[in-house]
Write a protein that holds these residues in place. Structure first.
Motif, short mmCIF file in Angstrom:
data_model
loop_
_atom_site.label_atom_id
_atom_site.label_comp_id
_atom_site.label_asym_id
_atom_site.label_seq_id
_atom_site.Cartn_x
_atom_site.Cartn_y
_atom_site.Cartn_z
N GLU A 200 -31.63 40.44 94.06
CA GLU A 200 -32.80 41.03 93.40
C GLU A 200 -32.67 42.55 93.29
OE1 GLU A 200 -37.60 41.33 94.07
OE2 GLU A 200 -36.62 39.40 94.44
N PRO A 201 -32.25 43.26 94.36
CA PRO A 201 -32.02 44.70 94.19
C PRO A 201 -30.94 44.99 93.13
CG PRO A 201 -32.15 44.16 96.52
CD PRO A 201 -32.11 42.86 95.78
N GLY A 202 -29.96 44.12 93.01
CA GLY A 202 -28.94 44.30 92.00
C GLY A 202 -29.49 44.19 90.59
N PRO B 32 -37.56 41.46 87.91
CA PRO B 32 -36.18 41.05 88.18
C PRO B 32 -36.11 39.56 88.52
CG PRO B 32 -37.06 42.32 90.03
CD PRO B 32 -38.07 42.40 88.93
N VAL B 33 -35.23 38.87 87.84
CA VAL B 33 -35.06 37.43 88.06
C VAL B 33 -33.63 37.17 88.49
CG1 VAL B 33 -35.12 35.15 86.98
CG2 VAL B 33 -36.79 36.89 86.31
N THR B 34 -33.47 36.53 89.63
CA THR B 34 -32.13 36.19 90.12
C THR B 34 -31.75 34.79 89.66
OG1 THR B 34 -32.97 35.29 92.20
CG2 THR B 34 -32.46 37.65 92.14
N LEU C 7 -18.96 46.33 86.26
CA LEU C 7 -18.96 45.11 87.06
C LEU C 7 -20.35 44.53 87.19
CD1 LEU C 7 -17.80 43.02 89.03
CD2 LEU C 7 -17.87 44.78 90.82
N LEU C 8 -21.30 45.36 87.57
CA LEU C 8 -22.69 44.90 87.71
C LEU C 8 -23.24 44.42 86.37
CD1 LEU C 8 -24.04 47.66 90.11
CD2 LEU C 8 -23.67 45.25 90.68
N GLY C 9 -22.90 45.11 85.29
CA GLY C 9 -23.39 44.73 83.97
C GLY C 9 -22.87 43.38 83.53
N VAL C 10 -21.59 43.12 83.76
CA VAL C 10 -21.01 41.83 83.39
C VAL C 10 -21.67 40.70 84.18
CG1 VAL C 10 -18.93 40.42 83.64
CG2 VAL C 10 -18.79 42.65 82.54
N VAL C 11 -21.87 40.91 85.48
CA VAL C 11 -22.51 39.87 86.29
C VAL C 11 -23.96 39.66 85.83
CG1 VAL C 11 -23.14 39.14 88.61
CG2 VAL C 11 -21.01 40.39 88.24
N PHE C 12 -24.65 40.74 85.52
CA PHE C 12 -26.03 40.63 85.03
C PHE C 12 -26.10 39.82 83.75
CE2 PHE C 12 -29.31 42.45 82.18
CZ PHE C 12 -30.45 42.09 82.90
N ASP C 13 -25.24 40.13 82.79
CA ASP C 13 -25.29 39.43 81.50
C ASP C 13 -24.86 37.97 81.63
OD1 ASP C 13 -26.30 41.43 79.88
OD2 ASP C 13 -24.34 42.27 79.41
N GLU D 291 -29.32 48.60 99.80
CA GLU D 291 -29.42 47.15 99.84
C GLU D 291 -28.26 46.53 99.07
OE1 GLU D 291 -33.89 45.79 99.58
OE2 GLU D 291 -33.56 47.40 98.13
N PRO D 292 -27.81 45.33 99.46
CA PRO D 292 -26.71 44.67 98.73
C PRO D 292 -27.12 44.40 97.28
CG PRO D 292 -27.13 43.59 100.85
CD PRO D 292 -28.25 44.55 100.63
N LEU D 293 -26.25 44.74 96.35
CA LEU D 293 -26.52 44.51 94.93
C LEU D 293 -25.84 43.25 94.40
CD1 LEU D 293 -25.98 48.15 93.55
CD2 LEU D 293 -28.09 47.10 94.41
N LEU D 294 -24.77 42.83 95.08
CA LEU D 294 -23.92 41.77 94.58
C LEU D 294 -23.66 40.78 95.71
CD1 LEU D 294 -22.17 41.14 91.98
CD2 LEU D 294 -20.30 42.33 93.15
N ARG D 295 -23.68 39.49 95.35
CA ARG D 295 -23.40 38.46 96.35
C ARG D 295 -22.37 37.50 95.79
NH1 ARG D 295 -25.25 33.45 97.45
NH2 ARG D 295 -26.83 33.48 95.82
#
Length: 239
Positions: A75-77, A91-93, A16-22, A55-59
């Protein structure tokens, strides 16, 4: 590697985190589609992600017209995914780039829903930039300094069994002068590559902008690039 997460060995929370990151920013419905989940599984793993880190990773948040719900990494995500994938860098949001990221990802989603996943590879901005650098390095043998001095950052790239295309999503914010400069940079970056890598698809908002972009391109010096200008939702990737 956004299309590789579905069948990867990572646990679901990291998929999930990887898909959102990409993706940068991605609709909830597109996560479900890409990972082969249902809404219930997505809610389950979003809940688990919230317990992965202090810290929250996903918003999450609604799109401008409140018709869809989307997710973006904090950013922590981003730092978490960097560590997960061994990526060095600041890290770039994507908080300020929702519209552009969603428009760009929509191009991929329309293609996948029409043609399926087989033989498809999608490069996000970071991956497309790296791929272009690598192709130019192979073609020219130029130094890293020279490559950096003339480099362009494509918005994305799409590879299918039928070809390879660099993709630009145009929000109609760039002036004619800026477009001319960008066209010239593409000529500089792609002219030395094999013909199969000299195709660019521009996706823009409306017919008037499409005509304007085509007119500016028609005034460019003769070159060996293929530039195609499409209205959002009507893009094609056939040779």
């Amino acid at each position: 590697m956004i299309l590789e997460w579905r069948n990867s060995e990572f646990p679901p929370e990291q998929k999930l985190l990887g898909v959102v990151f990409d993706a940068g920013v991605i609709l909830r419905s597109d996560i479900v589609f890409l990972l082969g989940w249902n809404e219930g599984l997505l809610r389950k793993y979003v809940h688990r992600v919230r317990n992965l880190h202090p810290e929250p990773l996903l918003r999450g948040g609604w799109t401008l017209n409140r018709s869809s719900y989307a997710y973006v990494l904090t950013e922590p995500g981003v730092r978490y995914v960097h560590q997960m994938l061994g990526i060095d860098g600041k890290p770039v949001t994507m908080d300020a780039l929702w519209s552009h990221a969603l428009g760009l990802n929509a191009i991929l989603m329309r293609y996948l829903r029409k043609h399926g996943f087989d033989g498809v590879r999608w490069f996000n901005t970071r991956e497309a930039t790296d791929e272009l650098w690598f192709l130019r390095k192979l073609a020219t043998g130029a130094t890293d300094t020279d490559l950096r001095a003339t480099a362009i950052r494509p918005d994305a790239a799409l590879r299918t069994s039928g070809g390879f295309w660099w993709i630009e999503f145009d929000n109609a914010t760039e002036t004619s002068r800026q477009l001319w400069r960008k066209y010239q940079m593409y000529i500089t970056n792609l002219s030395d590559l094999d013909e199969s890598f000299r195709h660019v698809v521009w996706v823009t908002k409306n017919e008037a902008r499409q005509r304007s972009m085509e007119m500016i391109w028609s005034q460019m010096p003769e070159n060996r690039l293929s530039m195609r200008f499409c209205i959002e939702g009507q893009e094609t990737f056939e040779e």
